[in-house]
Design a protein around this motif. Structure first.
Motif, PDB file in Angstrom:
ATOM      1  N   GLU A  61       0.830  -1.208   0.000  1.00  0.00           N
ATOM      2  CA  GLU A  61       0.000   0.000   0.000  1.00  0.00           C
ATOM      3  C   GLU A  61       0.865   1.259   0.000  1.00  0.00           C
ATOM      4  O   GLU A  61       0.515   2.265  -0.599  1.00  0.00           O
ATOM      5  N   LYS A  62       2.016   1.168   0.674  1.00  0.00           N
ATOM      6  CA  LYS A  62       2.873   2.345   0.807  1.00  0.00           C
ATOM      7  C   LYS A  62       3.643   2.622  -0.495  1.00  0.00           C
ATOM      8  O   LYS A  62       3.754   3.766  -0.921  1.00  0.00           O
ATOM      9  N   VAL A  63       4.152   1.570  -1.136  1.00  0.00           N
ATOM     10  CA  VAL A  63       5.082   1.798  -2.253  1.00  0.00           C
ATOM     11  C   VAL A  63       4.435   1.752  -3.641  1.00  0.00           C
ATOM     12  O   VAL A  63       4.997   2.299  -4.590  1.00  0.00           O
ATOM     13  N   LEU A  64       3.259   1.138  -3.750  1.00  0.00           N
ATOM     14  CA  LEU A  64       2.661   0.975  -5.090  1.00  0.00           C
ATOM     15  C   LEU A  64       2.571   2.286  -5.885  1.00  0.00           C
ATOM     16  O   LEU A  64       2.924   2.307  -7.071  1.00  0.00           O
ATOM     17  N   GLU A  97       3.453 -17.490  -3.414  1.00  0.00           N
ATOM     18  CA  GLU A  97       3.826 -16.687  -4.579  1.00  0.00           C
ATOM     19  C   GLU A  97       2.620 -16.446  -5.490  1.00  0.00           C
ATOM     20  O   GLU A  97       2.528 -15.420  -6.154  1.00  0.00           O
ATOM     21  N   VAL A  98       1.697 -17.414  -5.515  1.00  0.00           N
ATOM     22  CA  VAL A  98       0.510 -17.262  -6.364  1.00  0.00           C
ATOM     23  C   VAL A  98      -0.386 -16.156  -5.807  1.00  0.00           C
ATOM     24  O   VAL A  98      -0.838 -15.258  -6.531  1.00  0.00           O
ATOM     25  N   ALA A  99      -0.607 -16.198  -4.502  1.00  0.00           N
ATOM     26  CA  ALA A  99      -1.444 -15.176  -3.860  1.00  0.00           C
ATOM     27  C   ALA A  99      -0.783 -13.810  -3.975  1.00  0.00           C
ATOM     28  O   ALA A  99      -1.443 -12.807  -4.305  1.00  0.00           O
ATOM     29  N   ALA A 100       0.525 -13.748  -3.720  1.00  0.00           N
ATOM     30  CA  ALA A 100       1.236 -12.465  -3.753  1.00  0.00           C
ATOM     31  C   ALA A 100       1.149 -11.853  -5.155  1.00  0.00           C
ATOM     32  O   ALA A 100       0.863 -10.662  -5.325  1.00  0.00           O
ATOM     33  N   LEU A 101       1.347 -12.695  -6.172  1.00  0.00           N
ATOM     34  CA  LEU A 101       1.319 -12.207  -7.555  1.00  0.00           C
ATOM     35  C   LEU A 101      -0.082 -11.726  -7.938  1.00  0.00           C
ATOM     36  O   LEU A 101      -0.240 -10.661  -8.556  1.00  0.00           O
ATOM     37  N   ALA A 102      -1.088 -12.490  -7.565  1.00  0.00           N
ATOM     38  CA  ALA A 102      -2.473 -12.121  -7.916  1.00  0.00           C
ATOM     39  C   ALA A 102      -2.847 -10.778  -7.288  1.00  0.00           C
ATOM     40  O   ALA A 102      -3.373  -9.887  -7.964  1.00  0.00           O
ATOM     41  N   ILE A 103      -2.553 -10.630  -6.014  1.00  0.00           N
ATOM     42  CA  ILE A 103      -2.930  -9.376  -5.331  1.00  0.00           C
ATOM     43  C   ILE A 103      -2.122  -8.211  -5.910  1.00  0.00           C
ATOM     44  O   ILE A 103      -2.663  -7.131  -6.163  1.00  0.00           O
ATOM     45  N   PHE A 104      -0.836  -8.433  -6.151  1.00  0.00           N
ATOM     46  CA  PHE A 104       0.001  -7.341  -6.671  1.00  0.00           C
ATOM     47  C   PHE A 104      -0.531  -6.872  -8.030  1.00  0.00           C
ATOM     48  O   PHE A 104      -0.712  -5.672  -8.265  1.00  0.00           O
ATOM     49  N   LEU A 105      -0.791  -7.826  -8.944  1.00  0.00           N
ATOM     50  CA  LEU A 105      -1.270  -7.442 -10.285  1.00  0.00           C
ATOM     51  C   LEU A 105      -2.646  -6.788 -10.213  1.00  0.00           C
ATOM     52  O   LEU A 105      -2.913  -5.812 -10.925  1.00  0.00           O
ATOM     53  N   ASP A 106      -3.495  -7.303  -9.339  1.00  0.00           N
ATOM     54  CA  ASP A 106      -4.839  -6.731  -9.219  1.00  0.00           C
ATOM     55  C   ASP A 106      -4.761  -5.289  -8.706  1.00  0.00           C
ATOM     56  O   ASP A 106      -5.438  -4.402  -9.221  1.00  0.00           O
ATOM     57  N   LEU A 165      -2.172  -3.322  -8.967  1.00  0.00           N
ATOM     58  CA  LEU A 165      -1.444  -2.528  -9.962  1.00  0.00           C
ATOM     59  C   LEU A 165      -2.343  -2.139 -11.130  1.00  0.00           C
ATOM     60  O   LEU A 165      -2.361  -0.989 -11.571  1.00  0.00           O
ATOM     61  N   LEU A 166      -3.096  -3.119 -11.655  1.00  0.00           N
ATOM     62  CA  LEU A 166      -3.831  -2.912 -12.908  1.00  0.00           C
ATOM     63  C   LEU A 166      -5.303  -2.583 -12.698  1.00  0.00           C
ATOM     64  O   LEU A 166      -5.963  -2.112 -13.625  1.00  0.00           O
ATOM     65  N   GLY A 167      -5.823  -2.865 -11.506  1.00  0.00           N
ATOM     66  CA  GLY A 167      -7.241  -2.590 -11.252  1.00  0.00           C
ATOM     67  C   GLY A 167      -8.130  -3.686 -11.797  1.00  0.00           C
ATOM     68  O   GLY A 167      -7.667  -4.555 -12.551  1.00  0.00           O
ATOM     69  N   PRO A 168      -9.414  -3.660 -11.460  1.00  0.00           N
ATOM     70  CA  PRO A 168     -10.318  -4.765 -11.784  1.00  0.00           C
ATOM     71  C   PRO A 168     -10.526  -4.996 -13.277  1.00  0.00           C
ATOM     72  O   PRO A 168     -10.832  -6.107 -13.699  1.00  0.00           O
ATOM     73  N   ALA A 169     -10.315  -3.982 -14.115  1.00  0.00           N
ATOM     74  CA  ALA A 169     -10.579  -4.146 -15.557  1.00  0.00           C
ATOM     75  C   ALA A 169      -9.678  -5.221 -16.168  1.00  0.00           C
ATOM     76  O   ALA A 169     -10.073  -5.899 -17.121  1.00  0.00           O
TER      77      ALA A 169
END
Ligand code: SAM
Length: 169
Positions: free
Chosen positions: A87-90, A128-137, A139-143
């Motif tokens: 949340e801080k660095v994104l 790693e799967v959870a971390a990647l999913a949350i990070f991309l979501d 970063l890119l938003g729901p669209a």
């Protein structure tokens, strides 16, 4: 352009999780996955999904990960529970040509210095799967999750059962 780099893949032990890393990368908006260990079976299975479900997602295994990190021109992010809070660095992470690194077991200590950002998706150990999913979501938003892949197989959302359309039928 978003690339995921998977480190420490052991074909016998990690096949399922690395497959999930690659499929999650594709479904959540990344363009390619690079895997540090060569695994032709993994490449075949991901390319099979791309052929059937569409898109231009790429996989390459057996990559020289240190060279990739040293020569990468864009931003390098390592997902690790030890990192700074997402949340801080994104908002400060530059998004051009992004390389996102995830580990399997313990990652080499030098990795923490080879990247621009060490980012924690919560400071608890998980996956790693959870971390990647949350990070991309985030970063890119729901669209990103709703975009079309235009493959031969298309799933029609259904309240019950499987509704799969095959183009040409
Ligand atoms: N004990 C291991 C370590 O020292 O990193 C944890 C390995 S964990 C099973 C596999 C990968 O999941 C890690 O390399 C990291 O990329 C990711 N991961 C796990 N928890 C995370 C978190 N809270 N935030 C970000 N990434 C995480």
């Amino acid at each position: 352009m978003i690339t995921v780099l998977r480190l420490g893949h052991r074909p016998a032990r990690d096949k399922r999780v690395t497959t999930h890393v690659a499929l999650t990368a594709r479904a959540f908006g990344a363009d390619a996955v690079l895997v540090s260990t060569r695994d032709p079976g993994l490449e075949r299975s991901i390319r099979g999904v791309v052929r059937r479900f569409g898109g231009t997602f790429r996989i390459e295994t057996g990559v020289a990960w240190r060279r990739i990190l040293n020569e990468w021109q864009g931003t390098k992010v390592h997902l690790t529970m030890y990192g700074e809070r997402l949340e801080k660095v994104l908002p400060r992470i530059a998004r051009e040509d992004l390389l996102i690194v995830v580990g399997a077991e313990k990652v080499p200590r030098e990795l923490f210095d080879l990247v621009d950002w060490n980012v924690a998706v919560g400071n608890q150990p998980h996956s790693e799967v959870a971390a990647l999913a949350i990070f991309l979501d985030r970063l890119l938003g729901p669209a990103a999750l709703g975009r079309e892949f235009a493959g031969p197989l298309r799933i029609r959302p259904s309240p019950r059962g499987k509704d799969v359309v095959e183009s040409g039928t």
